[in-house]
Design a protein around this motif. Structure first.
Motif, short mmCIF file in Angstrom:
data_model
loop_
_atom_site.label_atom_id
_atom_site.label_comp_id
_atom_site.label_asym_id
_atom_site.label_seq_id
_atom_site.Cartn_x
_atom_site.Cartn_y
_atom_site.Cartn_z
N SER A 134 0.85 -1.19 0.00
CA SER A 134 0.00 0.00 0.00
C SER A 134 0.88 1.24 0.00
N PRO A 135 0.30 2.40 -0.21
CA PRO A 135 1.10 3.63 -0.19
C PRO A 135 1.80 3.88 1.15
N VAL A 136 1.30 3.24 2.22
CA VAL A 136 1.96 3.40 3.53
C VAL A 136 2.89 2.22 3.82
N GLY A 137 3.18 1.42 2.80
CA GLY A 137 4.03 0.24 2.97
C GLY A 137 3.18 -1.00 3.15
N GLU A 138 3.85 -2.16 3.32
CA GLU A 138 3.10 -3.39 3.53
C GLU A 138 2.31 -3.28 4.84
N ALA A 139 1.06 -3.73 4.80
CA ALA A 139 0.18 -3.61 5.96
C ALA A 139 -0.76 -4.81 5.99
N PHE A 140 -1.32 -5.07 7.16
CA PHE A 140 -2.23 -6.20 7.31
C PHE A 140 -3.56 -5.75 7.89
N THR A 141 -4.56 -6.61 7.72
CA THR A 141 -5.87 -6.37 8.30
C THR A 141 -6.42 -7.69 8.83
N MET A 142 -7.37 -7.59 9.77
CA MET A 142 -8.00 -8.77 10.36
C MET A 142 -9.27 -9.11 9.60
N LEU A 143 -9.47 -10.39 9.33
CA LEU A 143 -10.70 -10.83 8.68
C LEU A 143 -11.82 -10.95 9.70
N THR A 144 -13.05 -10.72 9.23
CA THR A 144 -14.22 -10.76 10.12
C THR A 144 -15.32 -11.64 9.54
N MET A 145 -16.23 -12.04 10.42
CA MET A 145 -17.40 -12.82 10.04
C MET A 145 -18.50 -12.51 11.05
N ASP A 146 -19.71 -13.02 10.79
CA ASP A 146 -20.78 -12.87 11.78
C ASP A 146 -20.32 -13.47 13.11
N ALA A 147 -20.75 -12.87 14.19
CA ALA A 147 -20.28 -13.30 15.51
C ALA A 147 -20.74 -14.69 15.86
N GLY A 148 -19.84 -15.47 16.47
CA GLY A 148 -20.16 -16.79 16.98
C GLY A 148 -20.68 -16.70 18.40
N PRO A 149 -20.91 -17.85 19.04
CA PRO A 149 -21.59 -17.86 20.35
C PRO A 149 -20.86 -17.11 21.46
N ASP A 150 -19.54 -17.07 21.44
CA ASP A 150 -18.81 -16.39 22.51
C ASP A 150 -18.83 -14.87 22.37
N VAL A 151 -18.87 -14.37 21.14
CA VAL A 151 -18.76 -12.92 20.90
C VAL A 151 -20.13 -12.27 20.72
N ALA A 152 -21.13 -13.02 20.27
CA ALA A 152 -22.43 -12.44 19.93
C ALA A 152 -23.07 -11.60 21.04
#
Length: 206
Positions: A134-152
């Motif tokens: 990216s223009p700010v250099g190599e970078a990472f992001t976290m993938l997401t999904m609908d919440a499971g039973p612990d996070v919902a």
């Protein structure tokens, strides 16, 4: 959505754990020199293990920026996983906890409630991610999904912590994302309140 996580486990212990799982960790830029941190936030530098294209069971341990910039200039720190194959540029984000924030049950309370999620069966874990140039250099992001039973009970979406037997598969782009990106069994992510008031019994916070 997760914009704060934790890593207080030292890198040497982490490398030993990967070796136990028969995942070869390379350090092409030397051992990452990062302090233990209770709060890692978007735009911070943090340790990830990048996939090595064409080699199963091998990963490069490097430090990279959390979040790249969207076309509108906003940080992309979370990325929806649904309907995407992720056939390259996968990574494991090293963590020993992540946070979610909810509206306080008490309207007079000004700051959000903060909750820490950890892994029940191990002192640290990996979160599914991707990285890119990216223009700010190599970078990472976290993938997401609908919440499971612990996070919902705390949020309607969640990042994706991976079980230890999923790490090698996520680093292998020939394994479909659908096989790897799934909820952990209920009770896998114990939660502790950091500050604030807990939601009322049975309350779902969106």
């Amino acid at each position: 959505m997760c914009n704060d996580y934790r890593l207080e486990v030292d890198i040497a212990s982490i490398a030993e754990d990967f070796e136990d799982l028969k995942i070869k960790i390379r350090m092409p830029e030397g051992a990452p020199n990062v302090p233990a941190r209770a709060d890692i936030r978007m735009t911070d530098m943090a340790s990830i293990v990048r996939s090595v294209e064409g080699e199963r069971g091998v990963g490069d341990l490097v430090n990279r920026r959390w979040s790249w910039l969207s076309p509108k200039g906003k940080p992309v720190y979370n990325f929806r996983s649904e309907g995407r194959a992720f056939t390259s540029h996968r990574c494991l984000i090293l963590a020993d906890g992540f946070y979610e924030f909810t509206d306080p049950a008490d309207p007079k309370q000004k700051r959000l409630d903060k909750w820490l999620f950890t892994m029940a069966d191990h002192p640290w874990f990996c979160i599914a991610g991707i990285w890119r140039d990216s223009p700010v250099g190599e970078a990472f992001t976290m993938l997401t999904m609908d919440a499971g039973p612990d996070v919902a009970p705390y949020h309607h979406r969640q990042i994706i912590p991976l079980a230890r037997d999923q790490w090698a598969d996520w680093l292998d782009a020939t394994v479909s994302a659908e096989e790897v990106l799934r909820w952990l069994p209920p009770g896998s992510l114990p939660v502790t309140q950091v500050y604030g008031n807990p939601p009322a019994q049975g309350q779902l916070v969106l």
